[in-house]
Write an enzyme that holds these catalytic residues in place. Structure first.
Site, PDB file in Angstrom:
ATOM      1  N   ASP A  97       6.882  -2.955  15.178  1.00  0.00           N
ATOM      2  CA  ASP A  97       6.247  -3.847  16.146  1.00  0.00           C
ATOM      3  C   ASP A  97       6.606  -5.307  15.917  1.00  0.00           C
ATOM      4  O   ASP A  97       7.197  -5.672  14.906  1.00  0.00           O
ATOM      5  CB  ASP A  97       4.722  -3.654  16.122  1.00  0.00           C
ATOM      6  CG  ASP A  97       4.157  -3.577  14.702  1.00  0.00           C
ATOM      7  OD1 ASP A  97       4.842  -3.998  13.758  1.00  0.00           O
ATOM      8  OD2 ASP A  97       3.025  -3.096  14.548  1.00  0.00           O
TER       9      ASP A  97
ATOM     10  N   ASP B   9      -8.943  -0.172  12.398  1.00  0.00           N
ATOM     11  CA  ASP B   9      -9.417   0.547  13.583  1.00  0.00           C
ATOM     12  C   ASP B   9      -8.600   1.829  13.830  1.00  0.00           C
ATOM     13  O   ASP B   9      -8.714   2.448  14.870  1.00  0.00           O
ATOM     14  CB  ASP B   9      -9.354  -0.369  14.822  1.00  0.00           C
ATOM     15  CG  ASP B   9      -7.934  -0.890  15.110  1.00  0.00           C
ATOM     16  OD1 ASP B   9      -6.985  -0.486  14.405  1.00  0.00           O
ATOM     17  OD2 ASP B   9      -7.795  -1.691  16.045  1.00  0.00           O
TER      18      ASP B   9
ATOM     19  N   HIS C 135      -5.244   2.002  13.941  1.00  0.00           N
ATOM     20  CA  HIS C 135      -3.961   1.844  14.641  1.00  0.00           C
ATOM     21  C   HIS C 135      -2.781   2.193  13.744  1.00  0.00           C
ATOM     22  O   HIS C 135      -2.847   2.089  12.525  1.00  0.00           O
ATOM     23  CB  HIS C 135      -3.808   0.444  15.262  1.00  0.00           C
ATOM     24  CG  HIS C 135      -3.620  -0.684  14.318  1.00  0.00           C
ATOM     25  ND1 HIS C 135      -4.187  -1.930  14.528  1.00  0.00           N
ATOM     26  CD2 HIS C 135      -2.926  -0.786  13.159  1.00  0.00           C
ATOM     27  CE1 HIS C 135      -3.825  -2.721  13.536  1.00  0.00           C
ATOM     28  NE2 HIS C 135      -3.069  -2.063  12.693  1.00  0.00           N
TER      29      HIS C 135
ATOM     30  N   GLU D 298      -3.279   0.494  19.436  1.00  0.00           N
ATOM     31  CA  GLU D 298      -4.709   0.289  19.220  1.00  0.00           C
ATOM     32  C   GLU D 298      -5.514   1.438  19.836  1.00  0.00           C
ATOM     33  O   GLU D 298      -5.003   2.179  20.674  1.00  0.00           O
ATOM     34  CB  GLU D 298      -5.133  -1.030  19.873  1.00  0.00           C
ATOM     35  CG  GLU D 298      -4.436  -2.268  19.303  1.00  0.00           C
ATOM     36  CD  GLU D 298      -5.012  -2.729  17.964  1.00  0.00           C
ATOM     37  OE1 GLU D 298      -5.432  -1.867  17.152  1.00  0.00           O
ATOM     38  OE2 GLU D 298      -5.026  -3.940  17.717  1.00  0.00           O
TER      39      GLU D 298
HETATM   40  P1  PGA Z   1      -2.225  -4.134   6.315  1.00  0.00           P
HETATM   41  O1  PGA Z   1      -2.073  -3.696   7.828  1.00  0.00           O
HETATM   42  O2  PGA Z   1      -1.112  -3.466   5.598  1.00  0.00           O
HETATM   43  O3  PGA Z   1      -2.074  -5.624   6.324  1.00  0.00           O
HETATM   44  O4  PGA Z   1      -3.571  -3.657   5.869  1.00  0.00           O
HETATM   45  C1  PGA Z   1      -1.837  -2.355   8.105  1.00  0.00           C
HETATM   46  C2  PGA Z   1      -1.745  -2.166   9.579  1.00  0.00           C
HETATM   47  O5  PGA Z   1      -2.356  -2.954  10.326  1.00  0.00           O
HETATM   48  O6  PGA Z   1      -1.068  -1.220  10.025  1.00  0.00           O
END
Ligand code: PGA
Length: 253
Positions: free
Chosen positions: A67, A136, A138, A143
């Protein structure tokens, strides 16, 4: 699905690096799907070390990232392109033309998402996709929603993601509202999937995603559809809820 619970973040990162290094060694021109965020930083540091030690080489590796924020140019310090170059690409022997991310600076979402899908297809698909998981649920920036995405999509970030990612920005208001993300079907089509998580903040959502209902409200739950090709490597804190509820389903290291 194999689930390894490691003692520490460093152990998780080394175990993940072993997995990726095996992929790189056995298929030196692999297409690696890569992720950003704080979770894979230890893994990337370990890969950099192994590349410097000539144990692995990225000379023929191709990469596609999950992304990118909409509205940021690749040289913006908050962009995922910048993150990937600083933490991995500039520190290993990968040819610059072999690395690919969605172009967040392209305002034409239809054109950019179609371009990225065509690009992944032209590379022959993804051999190994690395994933983190959001608070959440994702994966990539897919999302919680009422349907799973298919190909690359433009996504509006949830408040929870904006809040979580604001630690990298001057304020929550500075976090871009939208991102381009690889779709769930593209992720599931990868030959192998390596999911990493660390910290107690991920314990609940990880258990829900891997053992709860398959629902687009928890995007990572879609991994259950291809569980035979998913390897999960987490630290003790992130694995605590799985260990408590499903002790027989995990390997504890
Ligand atoms: P993080 O994010 O590694 O900063 O916890 C993970 C994600 O949002 O997929």
């Amino acid at each position: 699905m194999t689930i390894h619970i490691c003692k520490t973040y460093q152990d998780m990162s080394r175990r993940a690096a072993d997995f990726m290094a095996a992929q790189i060694t056995l298929k030196p021109d692999s297409v690696l799907g890569l992720a950003t965020g704080s979770t894979p930083l230890g893994l990337y540091a370990e890969l950099v070390k192994r590349c410097a030690g000539k144990q692995i080489s990225f000379r023929s590796i191709r990469t596609v990232n999950l992304d990118e924020y909409c509205g940021l140019t690749p040289d913006d310090e908050q962009s995922y392109s910048y993150f990937m170059h600083r933490n991995l690409f500039d520190r290993v022997d990968i040819p610059k033309e072999n690395v690919h991310l969605p172009d967040g600076s392209n305002p034409d979402a239809a054109a950019e998402t179609a371009r990225y899908d065509r690009l992944i297809e032209s590379l022959g698909g993804i051999d190994l996709q690395l994933l983190g998981i959001g608070h959440d649920g994702h994966i990539g920036f897919n999302e919680p929603s009422d349907a799973f995405s298919v190909g690359t999509v433009k996504i509006r970030l949830t408040d929870s993601t904006v809040e979580a990612n604001s630690r990298f920005f001057s304020s929550p208001e500075a976090v871009p509202e939208y991102a381009y993300s690889m779709g769930c079907r593209t992720i599931l089509n990868a030959g192998r999937i390596l999911l990493l998580a660390n910290g107690s903040g991920k314990a609940g959502i990880l258990e829900k995603a891997l053992f709860g209902a398959v629902t687009p409200e928890v995007p990572a739950s879609v991994l259950q559809l291809v569980s035979d090709k998913v390897t999960v490597v987490v630290d003790r804190e992130a694995g605590e809820e799985i260990l408590r509820k499903h002790p027989g389903a995990v390997t504890v290291e």
